[in-house]
Design a protein around this motif. Structure first.
Motif, PDB file in Angstrom:
ATOM      1  N   UNK A  90     -16.022 -32.793  -7.191  1.00 43.42           N
ATOM      2  CA  UNK A  90     -14.891 -31.987  -7.649  1.00 43.42           C
ATOM      3  C   UNK A  90     -14.041 -31.550  -6.458  1.00 43.42           C
ATOM      4  N   UNK A  91     -14.691 -31.163  -5.361  1.00 38.82           N
ATOM      5  CA  UNK A  91     -13.956 -30.765  -4.161  1.00 38.82           C
ATOM      6  C   UNK A  91     -13.190 -31.948  -3.574  1.00 38.82           C
ATOM      7  N   UNK A  92     -13.804 -33.143  -3.585  1.00 37.16           N
ATOM      8  CA  UNK A  92     -13.116 -34.342  -3.095  1.00 37.16           C
ATOM      9  C   UNK A  92     -11.878 -34.628  -3.930  1.00 37.16           C
ATOM     10  N   UNK A  93     -12.015 -34.572  -5.247  1.00 37.25           N
ATOM     11  CA  UNK A  93     -10.861 -34.796  -6.118  1.00 37.25           C
ATOM     12  C   UNK A  93      -9.774 -33.765  -5.860  1.00 37.25           C
ATOM     13  N   UNK A  94     -10.178 -32.534  -5.598  1.00 35.53           N
ATOM     14  CA  UNK A  94      -9.213 -31.486  -5.285  1.00 35.53           C
ATOM     15  C   UNK A  94      -8.492 -31.756  -3.978  1.00 35.53           C
ATOM     16  N   UNK A  95      -9.218 -32.173  -2.948  1.00 39.59           N
ATOM     17  CA  UNK A  95      -8.586 -32.475  -1.652  1.00 39.59           C
ATOM     18  C   UNK A  95      -7.589 -33.624  -1.776  1.00 39.59           C
ATOM     19  N   UNK A  96      -7.858 -34.549  -2.691  1.00 41.44           N
ATOM     20  CA  UNK A  96      -6.973 -35.697  -2.888  1.00 41.44           C
ATOM     21  C   UNK A  96      -5.882 -35.422  -3.930  1.00 41.44           C
ATOM     22  N   UNK A  97      -5.815 -34.178  -4.404  1.00 35.99           N
ATOM     23  CA  UNK A  97      -4.859 -33.777  -5.444  1.00 35.99           C
ATOM     24  C   UNK A  97      -5.017 -34.598  -6.719  1.00 35.99           C
ATOM     25  N   UNK A  98      -6.240 -34.989  -7.024  1.00 35.93           N
ATOM     26  CA  UNK A  98      -6.492 -35.774  -8.229  1.00 35.93           C
ATOM     27  C   UNK A  98      -6.976 -34.925  -9.402  1.00 35.93           C
ATOM     28  N   UNK A  99      -7.225 -33.644  -9.169  1.00 31.32           N
ATOM     29  CA  UNK A  99      -7.621 -32.793 -10.287  1.00 31.32           C
ATOM     30  C   UNK A  99      -6.452 -32.589 -11.243  1.00 31.32           C
ATOM     31  N   UNK A 100      -5.245 -32.837 -10.768  1.00 33.52           N
ATOM     32  CA  UNK A 100      -4.061 -32.793 -11.653  1.00 33.52           C
ATOM     33  C   UNK A 100      -3.861 -34.126 -12.341  1.00 33.52           C
ATOM     34  N   UNK A 101      -4.324 -35.189 -11.729  1.00 29.29           N
ATOM     35  CA  UNK A 101      -4.167 -36.533 -12.285  1.00 29.29           C
ATOM     36  C   UNK A 101      -5.143 -36.770 -13.437  1.00 29.29           C
ATOM     37  N   UNK A 102      -6.393 -36.359 -13.241  1.00 26.16           N
ATOM     38  CA  UNK A 102      -7.432 -36.580 -14.238  1.00 26.16           C
ATOM     39  C   UNK A 102      -7.636 -35.332 -15.092  1.00 26.16           C
ATOM     40  N   UNK A 103      -7.905 -35.560 -16.356  1.00 26.88           N
ATOM     41  CA  UNK A 103      -8.366 -34.464 -17.197  1.00 26.88           C
ATOM     42  C   UNK A 103      -9.852 -34.310 -16.935  1.00 26.88           C
ATOM     43  N   UNK A 104     -10.281 -33.086 -16.700  1.00 34.40           N
ATOM     44  CA  UNK A 104     -11.687 -32.815 -16.395  1.00 34.40           C
ATOM     45  C   UNK A 104     -12.206 -31.808 -17.405  1.00 34.40           C
ATOM     46  N   UNK A 105     -13.288 -32.185 -18.080  1.00 30.24           N
ATOM     47  CA  UNK A 105     -13.924 -31.308 -19.065  1.00 30.24           C
ATOM     48  C   UNK A 105     -15.293 -30.892 -18.542  1.00 30.24           C
ATOM     49  N   UNK A 106     -15.755 -29.738 -18.972  1.00 29.13           N
ATOM     50  CA  UNK A 106     -16.999 -29.199 -18.428  1.00 29.13           C
ATOM     51  C   UNK A 106     -18.249 -29.916 -18.944  1.00 29.13           C
ATOM     52  N   UNK A 107     -18.207 -30.431 -20.176  1.00 35.50           N
ATOM     53  CA  UNK A 107     -19.388 -31.122 -20.700  1.00 35.50           C
ATOM     54  C   UNK A 107     -18.963 -32.217 -21.675  1.00 35.50           C
ATOM     55  N   UNK A 108     -19.937 -33.017 -22.092  1.00 35.39           N
ATOM     56  CA  UNK A 108     -19.651 -34.157 -22.973  1.00 35.39           C
ATOM     57  C   UNK A 108     -19.020 -33.739 -24.290  1.00 35.39           C
ATOM     58  N   UNK A 109     -19.561 -32.703 -24.898  1.00 34.09           N
ATOM     59  CA  UNK A 109     -19.055 -32.273 -26.206  1.00 34.09           C
ATOM     60  C   UNK A 109     -17.579 -31.885 -26.114  1.00 34.09           C
ATOM     61  N   UNK A 110     -17.240 -31.086 -25.114  1.00 32.26           N
ATOM     62  CA  UNK A 110     -15.845 -30.697 -24.925  1.00 32.26           C
ATOM     63  C   UNK A 110     -14.977 -31.934 -24.673  1.00 32.26           C
ATOM     64  N   UNK A 111     -15.475 -32.863 -23.858  1.00 33.24           N
ATOM     65  CA  UNK A 111     -14.703 -34.077 -23.527  1.00 33.24           C
ATOM     66  C   UNK A 111     -14.463 -34.938 -24.753  1.00 33.24           C
TER      67      UNK A 111
END
Length: 118
Positions: A90-111
């Motif tokens: 998650x930190x790597x994705x944040x450093x690469x500014x990809x947390x805005x690119x990808x939708x991230x859900x906390x668990x499978x059910x939510x996803x």
């Protein structure tokens, strides 16, 4: 070609839930992308959830594979999200500014719920 564990979920089993390998790198990235393309249901309402709960390392090649999977899903109008991401990734994705690119859900059910409603 390695097989990655997967299930079909959602009201009509139109959401592919694919498990990411422990190391998303040069040895697994192409195969994961190929499996996502092969297994994504070819119908309206299809979506892809990539469960990263067992993934401990993502290299630049792995990041490229995630971006290619995202592009494939976008071209098919299929929602794509990542779930169960460990903190270092998650930190790597944040450093690469990809947390805005990808939708991230906390668990499978939510996803699955998120993907099934789009």
């Amino acid at each position: 070609m390695p097989n990655f564990p997967y299930t079909l979920a959602g009201p009509d089993e139109q959401i592919l839930v694919l498990e990411c390998p422990p190391f998303l790198d040069h040895a697994s990235a192409d195969e994961l992308r190929a499996e996502a393309i092969r297994l994504l249901p070819d119908r309206d309402g299809a979506g892809l959830v990539l469960d990263m709960s067992g993934c401990h390392l993502v290299t630049s090649i792995g990041i490229a594979a995630l971006l290619q999977i995202d592009e494939f899903c976008s071209d098919r109008s299929a929602p794509f999200c990542l779930t169960n991401i460990e903190q270092p990734i998650d930190e790597l994705l944040g450093m690469l500014n990809l947390t805005r690119k990808f939708t991230i859900c906390s668990d499978r059910e939510e996803a699955v719920d998120w993907a099934a409603t789009l």
